[in-house]
Design a protein around this motif. Structure first.
Motif, mmCIF file in Angstrom:
data_model
loop_
_atom_site.group_PDB
_atom_site.id
_atom_site.type_symbol
_atom_site.label_atom_id
_atom_site.label_comp_id
_atom_site.label_asym_id
_atom_site.label_seq_id
_atom_site.Cartn_x
_atom_site.Cartn_y
_atom_site.Cartn_z
ATOM 1 N N GLU A 1 20.973 51.391 42.041
ATOM 2 C CA GLU A 1 19.929 52.169 41.428
ATOM 3 C C GLU A 1 18.733 50.977 41.721
ATOM 4 O OE1 GLU A 1 19.336 54.661 39.605
ATOM 5 O OE2 GLU A 1 21.327 55.532 39.200
ATOM 6 N N THR A 2 17.662 51.469 42.021
ATOM 7 C CA THR A 2 16.565 50.767 42.115
ATOM 8 C C THR A 2 15.669 50.793 40.600
ATOM 9 O OG1 THR A 2 16.008 51.352 44.198
ATOM 10 C CG2 THR A 2 14.400 50.391 43.389
ATOM 11 N N SER A 3 15.488 49.461 40.124
ATOM 12 C CA SER A 3 14.734 49.519 38.778
ATOM 13 C C SER A 3 13.714 48.393 38.831
ATOM 14 C CB SER A 3 16.086 48.980 37.803
ATOM 15 O OG SER A 3 16.388 47.576 37.923
ATOM 16 N N SER A 4 13.191 48.153 37.504
ATOM 17 C CA SER A 4 12.247 47.182 37.636
ATOM 18 C C SER A 4 12.664 45.734 37.618
ATOM 19 C CB SER A 4 11.905 47.099 36.056
ATOM 20 O OG SER A 4 12.838 46.930 35.016
ATOM 21 N N ARG A 5 13.946 45.605 37.830
ATOM 22 C CA ARG A 5 14.757 44.412 37.902
ATOM 23 C C ARG A 5 15.463 44.197 39.240
ATOM 24 N NH1 ARG A 5 16.855 41.126 33.864
ATOM 25 N NH2 ARG A 5 17.877 39.944 35.685
ATOM 26 N N GLY A 6 14.802 45.066 40.364
ATOM 27 C CA GLY A 6 15.016 45.133 41.578
ATOM 28 C C GLY A 6 16.244 46.322 41.759
ATOM 29 N N THR A 7 17.110 45.998 42.735
ATOM 30 C CA THR A 7 18.321 46.702 43.187
ATOM 31 C C THR A 7 19.603 46.382 42.118
ATOM 32 O OG1 THR A 7 17.781 46.768 45.192
ATOM 33 C CG2 THR A 7 19.815 47.442 44.815
ATOM 34 N N ASP B 1 14.472 47.137 29.157
ATOM 35 C CA ASP B 1 14.006 48.383 29.407
ATOM 36 C C ASP B 1 14.648 49.367 28.687
ATOM 37 O OD1 ASP B 1 11.814 47.188 30.859
ATOM 38 O OD2 ASP B 1 12.543 47.917 32.904
ATOM 39 N N HIS C 1 21.040 42.876 25.834
ATOM 40 C CA HIS C 1 19.616 43.207 25.872
ATOM 41 C C HIS C 1 18.963 43.179 24.520
ATOM 42 C CE1 HIS C 1 21.318 47.018 24.452
ATOM 43 N NE2 HIS C 1 19.920 47.451 24.460
ATOM 44 N N ALA D 1 18.370 52.941 32.868
ATOM 45 C CA ALA D 1 17.331 51.708 32.224
ATOM 46 C C ALA D 1 18.227 50.363 32.250
ATOM 47 C CB ALA D 1 16.877 52.048 31.115
ATOM 48 N N GLN E 1 18.335 59.371 32.604
ATOM 49 C CA GLN E 1 17.605 58.098 32.640
ATOM 50 C C GLN E 1 18.186 56.988 32.521
ATOM 51 O OE1 GLN E 1 15.010 57.534 29.146
ATOM 52 N NE2 GLN E 1 14.245 55.932 29.862
#
Ligand SMILES: [Zn+2]
Length: 288
Positions: free
Chosen positions: A24-30, A84, A44, A80, A78
Motif C-alpha cells: 500500500e501507499t500511505s502517508s508513511r510511504g510504501t 492515521d 498507535h 490506515a 479504508q
C-alpha cells in the motif's frame, strides 16, 4: 475479508517467511503487509516500545524495513497506518495488521502473493526487550517504594502493592537498555490520597529504595516472558515475571527478556525539576 496479521515476536522470534498480502501507499510511504511476521510494531495509541527494524528479502533481493507500525483496514476497505488509524486497537469493523514501511516504491519482486523472508535486527530487538522489562520492574519497585504515602487505597498493582503507576503514569518511552516514564503529581493525585509533600521531602530515600529492590530482583535471575492469548496482532498479550513476591503479570504488547540474568543491573534516577511532574529514568546494564 482480510485477516489479522499473525505475529511471532511474543515467543522471541526474529525470522520468518510469509506471503505478501498487501503493498500500500500511505502517508508513511510504501507499507508492506504479510500474512505472518516476527516484527513487533509500535502501538498507535500507547507508543511505549518502538517498532522493530530489519529486512525483507526474496531470492537475493533485499529491502530495508524502517520501524514497523500498526496498520488497519476497515470492512469498507479504508487502509490506515499508525496515528492515521481513526479507532483504538481491537475495535469491530477493522482488521488489524503489522505494516513494514520501506523506502521509496516497492521493487518489482515485492508484490501481493510473493513469498518473502523476514529478518528483524537482533541487537536492537534485544536492547528494546531489556529496556521494556527494566521499565516494568522499575514501575513495580516504584509502587513498593511509595506504598506508605497513600492515605486511601488506590488499587493494587501486579504484586498487590498500592498502584502509583496506574494512578499517575502519563507516558512511557522505551529505548534500547532503558526507559523514561513521566508521572503527573497534580491535584487529582492528592485528592486520591497521595502524600506529595512527604514524597518530595524524601525523594533521595525513595530512589535508593527502588534501586535496592531492583538489585535484589536482578540477583534472582527470575524467568520473564510474554504470554499471548492468541496468535494475531490484535490478541491480548501479557508480561510475566516470577519474582520472589509472586508471579507479576502485566498486560503488555511489547517484547521482553527471557530471564533477569540478562542484566548486570537495573537502576533508576528520579527527577522533580518540575514539581508537578516526576520523571523516572531507567537504565539497564546488559550481561554480555
Ligand atoms: Zn509493557
Amino acid at each position: 475479508m482480510p485477516s489479522s496479521t499473525i505475529v511471532s515476536f511474543a515467543g522471541g522470534d526474529l525470522r520468518g517467511s510469509s506471503t505478501v498480502s498487501r503493498v500500500e501507499t500511505s502517508s508513511r510511504g510504501t507499507i508492506v503487509v504479510v500474512d505472518a511476521t516476527p516484527f513487533h510494531p509500535v502501538d498507535h495509541t500507547w507508543p511505549d516500545q518502538p517498532g522493530d527494524t530489519g529486512e525483507l528479502s526474496a531470492e537475493g533481493n533485499v529491502v530495508r524495513v524502517a520501524e514497523a507500525v500498526m496498520a488497519a483496514v476497515s470492512d469498507e476497505g479504508q487502509f490506515a497506518v499508525g496515528a492515521d488509524i481513526p479507532v483504538k486497537r481491537g475495535v469491530e469493523g477493522w482488521t488489524w495488521l503489522v505494516g513494514h514501511p520501506i523506502d521509496g516504491d516497492a521493487p518489482s519482486w515485492l508484490v501481493e502473493g510473493a513469498r518473502v523472508e523476514l529478518s528483524v535486527d537482533a541487537p536492537r530487538r534485544a536492547g528494546l526487550s531489556r529496556g521494556h522489562t527494566a521499565c516494568h520492574l522499575a514501575s513495580l519497585a516504584l509502587d513498593i517504594a511509595l506504598g506508605d504515602l497513600w492515605r486511601k487505597d488506590p488499587g493494587a498493582d501486579a504484586l498487590g502493592n498500592p498502584n502509583f503507576e496506574a494512578r499517575a503514569n502519563q507516558s512511557s518511552r522505551i529505548h534500547e537498555d532503558g526507559a523514561v516514564d513521566e508521572y503527573r503529581l497534580g491535584k487529582s493525585l492528592r485528592r486520591a490520597g497521595f502524600d506529595t509533600e512527604t514524597f518530595v521531602a524524601t525523594l533521595g530515600e525513595r530512589e535508593a529504595a527502588i534501586n535496592a529492590q531492583l538489585a535484589t530482583w536482578v540477583s534472582t535471575g527470575a524467568s520473564s516472558g510474554v504470554a499471548p492469548e492468541g496468535p494475531a496482532i490484535v490478541d491480548r498479550r501479557s508480561w510475566h515475571c516470577e519474582l520472589p513476591e509472586g508471579d507479576a503479570e502485566i498486560l503488555c504488547g511489547g517484547t521482553h527478556v527471557e530471564s533477569l540474568s540478562e542484566f548486570v543491573s537495573i537502576s533508576v534516577a528520579l527527577d522533580l525539576t518540575d514539581p508537578q511532574l516526576l520523571v523516572m529514568t531507567t537504565k539497564a546494564v546488559p550481561a554480555v
